[in-house]
Scaffold this active site. Structure first.
Site, PDB file in Angstrom:
ATOM      1  N   SER A  22       0.854  -1.188   0.000  1.00 37.66           N
ATOM      2  CA  SER A  22       0.000   0.000   0.000  1.00 37.66           C
ATOM      3  C   SER A  22       0.892   1.241   0.000  1.00 37.66           C
ATOM      4  O   SER A  22       1.704   1.406  -0.905  1.00 37.66           O
ATOM      5  CB  SER A  22      -0.956  -0.024   1.202  1.00 37.66           C
ATOM      6  OG  SER A  22      -1.910   1.013   1.099  1.00 37.66           O
ATOM      7  N   THR A  23       0.777   2.098   1.003  1.00 40.20           N
ATOM      8  CA  THR A  23       1.540   3.344   1.027  1.00 40.20           C
ATOM      9  C   THR A  23       3.038   3.078   0.931  1.00 40.20           C
ATOM     10  O   THR A  23       3.595   2.331   1.726  1.00 40.20           O
ATOM     11  CB  THR A  23       1.255   4.123   2.326  1.00 40.20           C
ATOM     12  OG1 THR A  23      -0.149   4.234   2.507  1.00 40.20           O
ATOM     13  CG2 THR A  23       1.874   5.509   2.273  1.00 40.20           C
TER      14      THR A  23
ATOM     15  N   HIS B   5      -2.467  -1.112  -3.504  1.00 41.22           N
ATOM     16  CA  HIS B   5      -3.644  -0.270  -3.316  1.00 41.22           C
ATOM     17  C   HIS B   5      -3.529   0.993  -4.168  1.00 41.22           C
ATOM     18  O   HIS B   5      -2.747   1.893  -3.862  1.00 41.22           O
ATOM     19  CB  HIS B   5      -3.799   0.119  -1.843  1.00 41.22           C
ATOM     20  CG  HIS B   5      -4.088  -1.034  -0.942  1.00 41.22           C
ATOM     21  ND1 HIS B   5      -3.829  -1.011   0.411  1.00 41.22           N
ATOM     22  CD2 HIS B   5      -4.631  -2.255  -1.191  1.00 41.22           C
ATOM     23  CE1 HIS B   5      -4.190  -2.164   0.949  1.00 41.22           C
ATOM     24  NE2 HIS B   5      -4.677  -2.933  -0.002  1.00 41.22           N
TER      25      HIS B   5
ATOM     26  N   MET C  95      -0.210   1.165   5.247  1.00 43.22           N
ATOM     27  CA  MET C  95      -0.974   1.418   6.458  1.00 43.22           C
ATOM     28  C   MET C  95      -2.134   0.436   6.574  1.00 43.22           C
ATOM     29  O   MET C  95      -2.693   0.004   5.571  1.00 43.22           O
ATOM     30  CB  MET C  95      -1.507   2.847   6.440  1.00 43.22           C
ATOM     31  CG  MET C  95      -2.303   3.230   7.678  1.00 43.22           C
ATOM     32  SD  MET C  95      -2.892   4.920   7.591  1.00 43.22           S
ATOM     33  CE  MET C  95      -3.999   4.952   9.007  1.00 43.22           C
TER      34      MET C  95
ATOM     35  N   ASP D 293      -4.541  -4.850   5.892  1.00 46.66           N
ATOM     36  CA  ASP D 293      -4.868  -5.686   4.740  1.00 46.66           C
ATOM     37  C   ASP D 293      -3.661  -6.555   4.388  1.00 46.66           C
ATOM     38  O   ASP D 293      -2.549  -6.063   4.254  1.00 46.66           O
ATOM     39  CB  ASP D 293      -5.257  -4.811   3.541  1.00 46.66           C
ATOM     40  CG  ASP D 293      -5.814  -5.634   2.394  1.00 46.66           C
ATOM     41  OD1 ASP D 293      -6.435  -6.685   2.660  1.00 46.66           O
ATOM     42  OD2 ASP D 293      -5.642  -5.218   1.223  1.00 46.66           O
TER      43      ASP D 293
END
Length: 358
Positions: free
Chosen positions: A180-181, A206, A299, A302
């Site tokens: 993600s991030t 993501h 973050m 998931d």
């Protein structure tokens, strides 16, 4: 009382500034400290008070968003969430923004059906919260809204967890990866280190709809691997990397001795679509001990439970360590569950994977 995340909204459209402000302020943990119609006004506001996060349109008058972003990241880094249109040009520029140091990219919120309004709220607020946790360093860069949050679904809404895992005799290997991030840069660095004959790799990063194709194309241009945005029914084989399309879930499936992917609609899982948990659960079921699961920076949680399911199925599992993570959220949650066989820095992962695969 927990301090609110202070956000500066920068967009040349008064309507968009109002919409973004309303969405952000509907979250009790976020405060809009001001808005700016262009980067010149934003600079003056930052000189008076430094925000925790900036939301930034990249197509603006007087100074374009990319130029503004480069100045921020080279002089006084502040976490930036880029808000971009879904045009072809917009997605390409947004990908460049990630290279320049933007923490997150999201599409401009849809303002029609209630479902899209709610999902836009979730994605925008989560992006701001993630950005506020990013570890930044100075970069040298060359030239009214519904507030009801949808339930936080698990992977069960897409694919039931297998009651037991059976050993898969066939030896065809596969790698599944989630991020993600900070993940776009991490994935880029990881893939660049891999040779063309590595087993097939399925990736969930993501990202919003429209941006994953540009991301896949950019990776395809710099890697020795074939990288593409996944389409339903695509085969996954040696030397190929499939990126889950934004706004769709991606599942790994097996037909005979071949791996393929299923791309499908569905609700947000762990507040995301695509979801890492969905991909990992499907790999646990259809690849089992022939899979390697890798969970990178990001973050939230998931992928944490999915990585555990992979481990329980006999797969080998790896989580990125805290020091090399931009946001140590997803890997940390997986480590808490004892889901990772190995915790290691990003720059060691490619060589480690190759050594394990022989």
């Amino acid at each position: 009382m927990k301090k609110k995340i202070r956000v500066l909204v920068v967009d040349d459209s008064a309507v968009v500034r109002q919409s973004l402000s309303s969405i952000l302020e509907s979250d009790p943990g976020i405060e809009v400290m001001g808005t700016a119609a262009d980067p010149i006004i934003a600079v003056k506001k930052i000189q008076k008070e430094i925000p925790d996060v900036i939301t930034l349109d990249i197509e603006m008058p007087r100074m374009d968003g990319l130029t503004f972003l480069r100045k921020i990241m080279s002089q006084h880094p502040i976490p930036v969430v880029v808000i971009s249109s879904l045009t072809t040009e917009g997605t390409e520029v947004a990908m460049k923004a990630l290279e320049y140091g933007a923490s997150e990219i999201i599409g401009k919120p849809a303002m029609n059906a209630a479902q899209f309004i709610n999902e836009s709220k979730i994605m925008l607020c989560d992006a701001v919260k993630a950005a506020s946790q990013v570890k930044l360093k100075r970069r040298k860069i060359a030239t009214p809204v519904a507030t009801t949050v949808k339930p936080k679904y698990s992977a069960d809404v897409i694919l039931n967890k297998a009651s037991s895992f059976k050993q898969i005799i066939d030896t065809e290997k596969v790698v599944v990866l989630g991020a993600s991030t900070g993940g776009t840069e991490a994935i880029r660095n990881f893939l660049k280190e891999l040779p063309a004959k590595v087993p097939g790799i399925a990736i969930v990063q993501h990202m919003p709809e429209g941006f994953t194709k540009s991301f896949a194309n950019s990776l395809n241009n710099i890697c020795g691997l074939e990288v593409k945005e996944a389409e339903n029914g695509d085969k996954l084989y040696q030397g190929r990397v499939l990126i889950a399309p934004g706004s769709k879930h991606m599942l790994l499936k097996r037909v005979g001795k071949e791996y393929m992917v299923e791309v499908k609609e569905g609700p947000l899982v762990n507040r995301h679509r695509p979801s890492v948990d969905v991909l990992f659960r499907s790999a646990a079921r259809y690849a089992g001990n022939n899979a390697t699961g890798i969970l990178l920076t990001g973050m939230g949680n998931d992928g944490a439970k999915g990585l555990l399911e992979l481990k329980e199925s006999g797969a080998h599992t790896v989580a990125q360590d805290e020091a090399s993570s931009v946001v140590f959220g997803m890997p940390k949650e997986a480590i808490k569950l004892n889901a990772a066989d190995k915790v290691m820095p990003l720059d060691k992962m490619a060589s480690y994977l190759l050594s394990r695969l022989g």
